[in-house]
Design a protein around this motif. Structure first.
Motif: not given
Length: 392
Positions: A227-232, A323-336
């Protein structure tokens, strides 16, 4: 600046006054225009009726059709592979003005792409919370109001207008012999080690290295299961660049290129030539030596500078990376936190790219074209002989 320096409205005693005040005031957003001579203004939101752009300063007489624009939009549209958002959009462009009988008229060119499959209900839950890695918090801090559906203006869908306008810039530059080779240099820890231009269009990642693309596919499958993303990194090489483009102080070609590329929402870094590695070498290693070419012109032996010196193009290939960051919308649980000031955990819903690079390649290319064409037009009056030649 630490996180403690930020003070959201819900922590401010003036929050109620600010809210009332914003309700009485028209909320204005500047900064949607780029360029001086070849000027573009993008408009629209991810989940609005459509997105588009107005191009001002395009010369009359350029042969231009919707098909010319569509070729570029097809390179960035969603749903082309399992490694892109499954949102299905035709992204079909319509030219509304500035073109008559297949040629530009010299007046503003307005283009629109209608949104057809937006699912705004996917974003109802995040209306009262701040998604990590997104512009939700900063938009609220600035405007006291935001379009939470897909990010509104901060959505990657805003780049449709950039690509449509940049397609025109690329076509103009191509007529001058200036061409672009843009590709994915790396995704996550996997970097292209060989270069085959034909391979760029053969894999879903726009990588010039078939073996690297295969490793990337395996790596991304793991990220997606988690459920994660990656940059490049995206690299762009601009061939047959004309010398003398760019101004020596505040309108440097390097500076304007950096602004153009860093204005792309997902870009977090810009490198020209050898980039950050110049901090680790000696001047004798970084300087580009000169020699005389057979045609009598001055030629660089190397290109550590990336084709720009003193903010002005030297005629060699321009080479830069984004340099492009990972997609911020991921399906892993995050704190906010939410607007009530409560600490919560969130699982983002919706349709999102696990990796942005393949669709970002054309965005990087067209923004570079816009920056170069704008300064190229400005350079037409840099010498008296150019002015005399034109008007005589």
């Amino acid at each position: 600046m630490t996180a403690a320096c930020f003070k959201p409205h819900f922590l401010s005693q003036e929050h109620s006054k600010d809210t009332a005040r914003s309700a009485r005031m028209e909320v204005k957003m500047a900064g949607s225009t780029f360029g001086t001579w070849f000027k573009i203004t993008t408009w629209g939101e991810s989940h609005g009726k459509g997105v588009g752009v107005v191009v001002d300063g395009c010369p009359a007489g350029l042969e231009l059709s919707e098909e010319d624009i569509q070729i570029f939009l097809d390179r960035r549209k969603p749903g082309k592979s399992r490694y892109a958002t499954p949102r299905k959009e035709d992204d079909a462009v319509e030219i509304l003005s500035g073109v008559f009988e297949g040629k530009t008229t010299g007046t503003p060119i307005s283009m629109i792409v209608y949104n057809k499959t937006q699912r705004s209900k996917d974003y109802n839950e995040i209306a009262q919370m701040y998604r990590p890695g997104h512009a939700d918090l900063t938009y609220d801090l600035k405007y006291g109001f935001r379009d939470y559906r897909g990010g509104g203006r901060s959505s990657g869908r805003e780049t449709i207008g950039r690509v449509a306008a940049g397609a025109i810039a690329v076509k103009i530059l191509n007529q001058l012999g200036i061409t672009f080779t843009t590709y994915t240099k790396s995704i996550g820890p996997i970097e292209s080690e060989t270069f085959c231009e034909e391979e760029i269009e053969k894999n879903p990642f726009c990588m010039p290295d078939a073996e690297a693309a295969k490793k990337t596919e395996e790596y991304l499958e793991t990220c997606m299961r988690e459920g994660d993303s990656v940059g490049g990194m995206v690299e762009c090489v601009i061939h047959n660049m004309k010398p003398g483009i760019g101004e020596p102080v505040f309108e440097k070609l390097s500076a304007n290129l950096a602004k153009a590329i860093c204005s792309i929402g997902a870009v977090k870094g810009f490198e020209l030539g050898d980039g950050m590695s110049v901090a680790k070498v000696k001047g004798s290693e970084n300087n580009d030596a000169y020699r005389m070419a057979e045609d009598g012109s001055v030629q660089k032996v190397t290109n550590h500078s990336g084709g720009i010196l003193g903010g002005i193009s030297d005629g060699s290939d321009i080479v830069f990376r984004a340099a492009i960051k990972p997609t911020p919308s991921i399906f892993k649980e995050q704190q906010t936190v939410n607007k009530a000031g409560e600490e919560i955990d969130v699982n983002i819903k919706g349709r999102h790219d696990p990796v942005i690079m393949p669709r970002a390649v054309v965005v990087v290319e067209t923004m570079a074209a816009l920056a170069i064409l704008d300064l190229l037009m400005g350079s037409m009056t840099s010498r008296m002989e150019y002015v005399v030649r034109f008007f005589s």
